[in-house]
Design an enzyme around this catalytic site. Sequence first.
Site, PDB file in Angstrom:
ATOM      1  N   PRO A  43     -19.604  40.319 -52.483  1.00 47.74           N
ATOM      2  CG  PRO A  43     -21.548  40.685 -51.072  1.00 47.74           C
ATOM      3  CD  PRO A  43     -20.975  39.784 -51.726  1.00 47.74           C
ATOM      4  CG  ASP A 265       7.928  16.114 -48.398  1.00 46.46           C
ATOM      5  OD1 ASP A 265       8.658  15.556 -49.221  1.00 46.46           O
ATOM      6  OD2 ASP A 265       8.792  16.443 -47.190  1.00 46.46           O
ATOM      7  CE  LYS A 287      11.645  10.564 -48.488  1.00 43.82           C
ATOM      8  NZ  LYS A 287      12.850  11.215 -47.776  1.00 43.82           N
ATOM      9  N   GLY A 319       6.003  20.715 -41.812  1.00 43.38           N
ATOM     10  CA  GLY A 319       6.700  21.463 -40.408  1.00 43.38           C
ATOM     11  C   GLY A 319       7.755  22.280 -40.668  1.00 43.38           C
ATOM     12  CG  ASP A 320      12.129  24.193 -39.323  1.00 42.80           C
ATOM     13  OD1 ASP A 320      11.909  25.223 -39.463  1.00 42.80           O
ATOM     14  OD2 ASP A 320      13.265  23.398 -39.364  1.00 42.80           O
ATOM     15  CG  MET A 399       8.471  10.094 -37.769  1.00 45.06           C
ATOM     16  SD  MET A 399      10.059  10.228 -38.649  1.00 45.06           S
ATOM     17  CE  MET A 399      10.946  11.501 -37.965  1.00 45.06           C
ATOM     18  N   GLY A 428      -2.284  16.969 -36.143  1.00 42.95           N
ATOM     19  CA  GLY A 428      -2.306  18.345 -35.092  1.00 42.95           C
ATOM     20  C   GLY A 428      -2.504  19.541 -36.168  1.00 42.95           C
TER      21      GLY A 428
HETATM   22  C1  LIG Z   1       9.449  12.983 -41.248  1.00 40.16           C
HETATM   23  S1  LIG Z   1       8.779  13.944 -39.674  1.00 40.16           S
HETATM   24  C2  LIG Z   1       8.702  15.538 -40.286  1.00 40.16           C
HETATM   25  C3  LIG Z   1       8.696  16.405 -38.880  1.00 40.16           C
HETATM   26  C4  LIG Z   1       8.518  17.965 -39.818  1.00 40.16           C
HETATM   27  N1  LIG Z   1       9.679  18.436 -40.532  1.00 40.16           N
HETATM   28  C5  LIG Z   1       8.170  18.910 -38.538  1.00 40.16           C
HETATM   29  O1  LIG Z   1       8.875  20.017 -38.129  1.00 40.16           O
HETATM   30  O2  LIG Z   1       7.053  18.917 -38.006  1.00 40.16           O
HETATM   31  C6  LIG Z   1       7.067  13.332 -39.676  1.00 40.16           C
HETATM   32  C7  LIG Z   1       6.591  13.473 -38.278  1.00 40.16           C
HETATM   33  O3  LIG Z   1       6.263  14.584 -37.995  1.00 40.16           O
HETATM   34  C8  LIG Z   1       5.173  14.415 -36.919  1.00 40.16           C
HETATM   35  N2  LIG Z   1       4.014  15.435 -37.618  1.00 40.16           N
HETATM   36  C9  LIG Z   1       3.889  16.028 -38.773  1.00 40.16           C
HETATM   37  N3  LIG Z   1       2.774  16.670 -39.152  1.00 40.16           N
HETATM   38  C10 LIG Z   1       2.181  16.431 -38.130  1.00 40.16           C
HETATM   39  C11 LIG Z   1       0.792  16.894 -37.588  1.00 40.16           C
HETATM   40  N4  LIG Z   1       0.043  17.435 -37.993  1.00 40.16           N
HETATM   41  N5  LIG Z   1       0.112  16.111 -36.388  1.00 40.16           N
HETATM   42  C12 LIG Z   1       1.085  15.480 -35.472  1.00 40.16           C
HETATM   43  N6  LIG Z   1       2.297  15.088 -35.950  1.00 40.16           N
HETATM   44  C13 LIG Z   1       2.901  15.629 -37.096  1.00 40.16           C
HETATM   45  C14 LIG Z   1       4.684  13.117 -36.922  1.00 40.16           C
HETATM   46  O4  LIG Z   1       5.468  12.459 -35.880  1.00 40.16           O
HETATM   47  C15 LIG Z   1       5.251  12.591 -38.045  1.00 40.16           C
HETATM   48  O5  LIG Z   1       5.805  11.324 -38.180  1.00 40.16           O
END
Ligand SMILES: C[S@@+](CC[C@H](N)C(=O)[O-])C[C@H]1O[C@@H](n2cnc3c(N)ncnc32)[C@H](O)[C@@H]1O
Length: 491
Positions: A43, A265, A287, A319-320, A399, A428
């Site tokens: 539905p 990624d 990676k 993320g960003d 990280m 998260g």
């Molecule tokens: C290479 S950095 C990239 C960050 C990404 N560009 C961002 O804006 O979230 C990777 C790190 O982001 C954090 N990270 C990414 N996803 C996460 C999540 N779902 N929960 C907690 N930390 C996260 C961790 O610290 C991880 O080691």
Amino acid sequence: MRYYPVLLDLVGRPAVVIGGGAIAEGKVAALVAAGARVTVIAPGLTGGLAARHRAGRFAHVARAYQHGDLAGAFLAIGATDDPEVNHAVHAEAVSVGALVNVVDDVPYCQFILPSILRRGDFTVAVSSAGHAPALAVRVRERLERELGDEYGRFLELAAELRAPLAMAVPDFQRRKAIWYRLVDSDVLVLLRAGQEMRARARVAEITGVELAGASGRESSAEIAGRSRPDGPGTVYLVGAGPGDPRLITARGLGLLAQADVVVYDRLVSAALLEQARSDAELIYVGKAPGAHCVQQDGINDLLVREARFGKMVVRLKGGDPFVFGRGAEEALACVEAGVPVEVVPGVSSVLGATASAGIPVTARGLAGGFAVITAHRAGPEDCHDWAALARMDTLVVLMGVERLPQVVERLLANGRTPDTPVAIVENGTLATERVIEATLANVVERAQAAGAHPPAVVVVGETVRLRGALTPRAATDLTADLSAADDRHVA
Ligand SMILES: C[S@@+](CC[C@H](N)C(=O)[O-])C[C@H]1O[C@@H](n2cnc3c(N)ncnc32)[C@H](O)[C@@H]1O
């Protein structure tokens, strides 16, 4: 052996899915991707299914299941939340000779669906015979970290090579030995590094068969020379959000659904990749800690190369894109190569993982600002101003799991008090999110005891205390017996 493993060719075959909820969504995506003619009978549809339906991926009959719906079906899936309906689907499928699977109801399954890892045509299926699908998922995830997109690319080369090699080397045993030499050579490593032309040259060296483009490493000039006359495509650096696939932006999702090529990624969710066109090329460049990885130059070259072919390239980043994601390097490589590039921001884990855990990074009266760092800089090459960081109201560390002891030591040495609250937010926004609460004095010990692991953000500051009030779950946990800490909250 309880099950006989096969891979089905579903191209053009009618498949009927009964149910339009979250469970049906994944099944429909997989069937559509396999080329089946899918009809969904339900539905209503989830947002994701409705979007795919609007894109013409499958037919939708907007009503509840009726006997007779499976006429002509080759395969049927019962995915409603009503066991009676699912069992009726099973009975009809058996009577019309269709293969049937009732989700999560093994006695009503003629076939079960393994956990799948795909790299192009390279497929690994892992099954626990329905006893522990979670185990199969974990094994697949482990393989996912090991086996990159190079396996799919290797198969593409192999498909090109098969006929000419059979002509050149008619003797089966000699040919077999050559295939093993190829598989054991560095061709996979070269492909993983994005060095397609060198990989082809290696194939020629080993087999004696010259494939197109086997002359060596492709230079930027060669790449540029292959530009389509109507100009290069665009590279979109898209933030995928922190984990939960619903947290991508509307712009990002729209671009993902149109892309010719998606370069992604490790932390990008599979559910998001399902939003790509079924004929889009998905290229994994993740990676994984401790495993080989595609070098950054290889990724930059790949983006430029694909865009030079006139393709619309979505570079999907966790993320960003501009927060510790090497997005700037990728954008610069495109600009330098004259390839149009657009950055689509995403919800960074800095804000996404903290918010999901109920931790505001600022709060009136508690924290008037925050800083974000990567703990990679807390090593010997440290260049952070720790005195300034120790004075920040809120400090978010990415990280940070591995170098947590160094981060803590530097903050304490620079005057942050040992009773400062700290939270580690693992995974998260995902179903597997887990929060470890502590203070600067005991966080290292607690992280170790709880087996904290990446991806995780570490939050240091008074606003961590708000978590109990902001997340009902955490509030309950805080008053619960600490020894009964559950998997979302280890206090
Ligand atoms: C290479 S950095 C990239 C960050 C990404 N560009 C961002 O804006 O979230 C990777 C790190 O982001 C954090 N990270 C990414 N996803 C996460 C999540 N779902 N929960 C907690 N930390 C996260 C961790 O610290 C991880 O080691």
